[in-house]
Design an enzyme around this catalytic site. Structure first.
Site, short mmCIF file in Angstrom:
data_model
loop_
_atom_site.label_atom_id
_atom_site.label_comp_id
_atom_site.label_asym_id
_atom_site.label_seq_id
_atom_site.Cartn_x
_atom_site.Cartn_y
_atom_site.Cartn_z
N SER A 140 6.82 32.02 31.47
CA SER A 140 7.21 31.60 32.82
C SER A 140 6.25 30.55 33.34
O SER A 140 5.07 30.54 32.98
CB SER A 140 7.19 32.79 33.76
OG SER A 140 7.38 32.35 35.10
N TYR A 153 2.47 39.57 37.54
CA TYR A 153 3.49 39.02 36.62
C TYR A 153 2.95 37.75 35.96
O TYR A 153 3.06 37.56 34.74
CB TYR A 153 4.75 38.73 37.44
CG TYR A 153 5.87 38.02 36.69
CD1 TYR A 153 6.71 38.72 35.84
CD2 TYR A 153 6.10 36.66 36.89
CE1 TYR A 153 7.75 38.08 35.19
CE2 TYR A 153 7.14 36.01 36.23
CZ TYR A 153 7.97 36.73 35.39
OH TYR A 153 8.99 36.09 34.75
#
Lengths: 247, 459
Positions: A140, A153
């Site tokens: 990501s 995250y």
């Protein structure tokens, strides 16, 4: 090129479905792994109708790291060795909850970093000498810089990026290709809770970029490409500017 | 992983949705399930919600209908675009079964390389299978192939009663007839099984012929009909600003697939309209100029061989072309007039439009055949169909549309619900005498703004 064996870990994810669809017309054989058999079945039928030579399904909780090697050995017997693997499972997590409840934070890191790293190590360990293997792993843009809004995250995804960089280094000169895919916002069920703006890309767009990155043997791909520009700026923002930003 | 199911059980926040005509944005609770079981759970959930005080539901595909058949103000809108999986494709027999949210765009990408095409296609490929069935859409080959519903073998329907049904001409035939063209009101269409048409290449030969006036259209259109399947696809573009002796002048186009040229699929849209065109661009002068240029553009006439994309879907090349009509949006009039009155009525419609000076950019005229689907509310019937669009200029535009509608009704014709925004309950009943059969079979928990408007039923 003969038809490939493609293993999809997290096959129910929207990006994985779009990716498999783009690969199906080449006559690839799929092994689709996910937690929900009722979801895997319609995805498998879709791929066969689109020209896949086959689409098997297997139900597994991919976060169970203890079972990884046994599962791989079992799939190898029934399905054969994979030529290409897409690792697409993951959870966006909840930063605020992670800060309040350490179990949630630990789970986010275990799923997003530890389990994926274990799958990669296991796949490499099981690879026959000289057998080509392509690993496409969904990271990501959130992993590019630690930010207040999602650093749990982000740290898992950022750690994964470092890990895969090392794997690539270790396998230089071998037929192993690892690509870290860094999507920005993608219009999937995972992001349905967020307000969707013009920066959101379709899963089809992301999948097309993955296919192209595999063909060009890239190490990292930002998708869509403009995230490379955005993240380059964000990475290089001096601290005295960055600390004031609410991102 | 966040599960979809947990989100669907809550009533989501209201978001604004508009149909293709873009005349106003309407608040809805939007649901976007990824799997059929979530979708059916949401339909069943609408039942539970209603027994309290919750809002009813309507399926929404890609939002290409122009008026309010796809809207359900303050209710739930179940967006089907993620329900787009193929379930089975028999590439030797040409039969495909897929979830109802699959777009024709995506379906073509799968079937064309294997030598198949849609048996019937509307003028845009950005519609879903469910939408094509619910509106029983038609295409340029209506005289030979009939409407989309003719080629539907079976379909899946989920009703808020909890029933999962398979509908066909043999099984649940009554409900099948109410669902084909049924505007999504009989339940959630979950999957569609369709017969495809074989092609040898993805290219067509098109002949474009000048038509000097309305008689010219009927002459060449009838001659082409008599030639049977030599030219299965026909359509005419009419300059709706022309009047007097030039009334009905335009271009007649007829096409047929050719055997050679490969089976290439279409590409993505080349350009996208990024913002609304300013209203002052849409005046009589620009429309006159556009109509003149379109008619006299180089290489317009004669024969050429082209890919199916520009032949069937010329406007798909411009993503978001509806924004060209500006911020206020636009109306479309599409009607069909049975044959004995067709020529005189089309003449009156064109005269009325020309006199109002509110002409449209692209006006389309074509003949329809008598091959009927079993749909009780299906629009197509043998006759001539005329489609005109008008930028929304307020009451004057609405008044014109009502005048056109009255002319159509007087001639025993009817308006197309998928395009309509002005039909009154009287007009609807006159045009669709079987409407009460559909009303009786309608899913009580499903509702659309169109249905409320034309039946006067309360929410």
């Amino acid at each position: 090129m003969s038809a490939k064996n493609i293993l999809v870990l997290g096959a129910v994810s929207a990006i994985a479905q779009a990716y498999a669809r783009q690969r199906a017309p080449s006559g690839a054989r799929f092994l689709l792994v996910g937690r929900d058999a009722a979801r895997l079945a319609p995805i498998a039928s879709d791929l066969v109708a689109r020209g896949a030579a086959g689409a098997d399904t297997a139900v597994a909780d991919l976060a169970e790291t203890d079972a990884i090697e046994t599962r791989l050995a079992e799939w190898r017997q029934n399905f054969g060795a994979p030529d290409e693997v897409l690792i697409a499972y993951g959870a966006l997590g909840d930063q605020a909850e992670s800060e309040k409840n350490l179990d949630i934070a630990r789970k986010a890191i275990e799923v997003g970093f530890t389990s994926v790293a274990m799958w990669v190590l296991a796949l490499l360990k099981a690879r026959a000498p000289d057998a080509p293997l392509t690993l496409a792993v969904i990271g990501s843009v959130a992993g590019d810089r630690g930010r207040a809004s999602n650093f749990v995250y982000g740290a898992a995804k950022g750690g994964l990026d470092r890990f895969l960089e090392g794997v690539t280094h270790a396998n230089a000169g071998t037929p192993v290709h690892v690509v870290t895919v860094k999507p920005g916002f993608v219009d999937t069920p995972m992001t349905d809770g967020l307000p969707k703006g013009p920066l959101f890309a379709s899963p089809d767009r992301v999948a097309a970029d993955i296919v192209s990155a595999i063909e060009k043997r890239r190490r990292v791909v930002y998708t869509p490409w403009f995230w490379f520009v955005i993240m380059t700026i964000i990475r290089h923002l001096p601290w005295f500017v960055f600390r004031r930003m609410k991102i | 992983m966040t599960t979809q199911a947990s989100k669907l059980s809550e009533v989501s926040k209201l978001s604004d949705v508009s149909s293709w005509g873009r005349r106003g944005r309407v608040p809805h609770h939007v649901l976007r399930p990824s799997f059929l079981d979530d979708a059916t759970a949401a339909v069943a959930d609408a039942t539970a919600a209603l027994e309290g005080d919750g809002p009813p539901l309507l399926a929404f595909g890609l939002g290409r209908s122009y008026g309010d058949v796809c809207l359900n103000a303050n209710g739930r809108l179940l967006v089907t675009d993620r329900l787009d999986r193929l379930q089975h494709f028999d590439a030797s027999a040409g039969v495909v079964r897929a979830e109802a949210g699959l777009s024709l765009d995506h379906l073509l990408r799968v079937i064309v390389p294997r030598g198949w095409f849609l048996p019937v296609t509307p003028g845009t490929k950005f519609v879903t299978l469910g939408g094509a069935v619910a509106n029983d859409v038609h295409g340029k080959n209506h005289e030979h192939a009939g409407s989309f519903g003719v080629h539907v073998r079976r379909l899946g329907l989920f009703r808020s009663t909890g029933e999962t049904l398979t509908l066909s001409r043999e099984e649940n035939a009554e409900l099948f007839a109410a669902t084909v063209g049924g505007l999504g009101l009989t339940g959630l269409i979950t999957w569609v099984e369709l017969d495809l048409a074989p092609i040898k290449s993805s290219r067509l030969e098109t002949e474009t012929i000048d038509i000097p006036d309305l008689d010219g259209f009927f002459r060449i259109a009838e001659e082409t009909s008599r030639a049977g399947e030599a030219w299965p696809f026909t359509v005419a573009w009419v300059d709706c600003l022309a009047s007097g002796s030039g009334l009905g002048r335009g271009l007649f186009m007829r096409s047929r697939f050719v055997p050679e040229g490969g089976l290439a699929v279409h590409r993505d849209p080349k350009i996208t309209v990024p913002l609304d065109a300013p209203g002052f661009l849409l005046n009589g002068l620009t429309m006159r100029a556009f109509n003149g240029l379109y008619r006299n553009r180089p290489f317009a006439r004669g024969r050429k061989v082209q890919h199916y994309d520009p032949v069937f879907y010329p406007l798909d090349a411009i993503g978001g072309w509806n924004r060209l009509y500006g911020k206020r949006g636009f109306y479309q009039h599409q009607s069909v007039i049975p044959f004995p009155q067709a020529r005189d009525t089309v003449k009156r419609l064109l005269e009325t439009t020309a006199a109002a000076g509110q002409g449209s950019f692209l006006s389309v005229l074509k003949l329809m055949g008598d091959r009927a689907s079993s749909g009780l509310l299906s629009f197509p019937r043998a006759g001539a169909t005329l489609a005109l669009d008008f930028p929304d200029k307020g009451e004057a535009t609405r008044g014109l549309l009502l005048r056109l509608a009255e002319i159509v009704l007087e001639a025993g014709g009817r308006l197309y619900p998928a395009k309509d925004a002005v039909m009154t309950p009287e007009m609807f009943r006159a045009g669709y005498p079987d409407w009460q059969k559909v009303a009786a079979l309608r899913d009580p928990r499903i509702r659309s703004d169109f249905w409320r408007r034309v039946t006067g039923e309360p929410a």
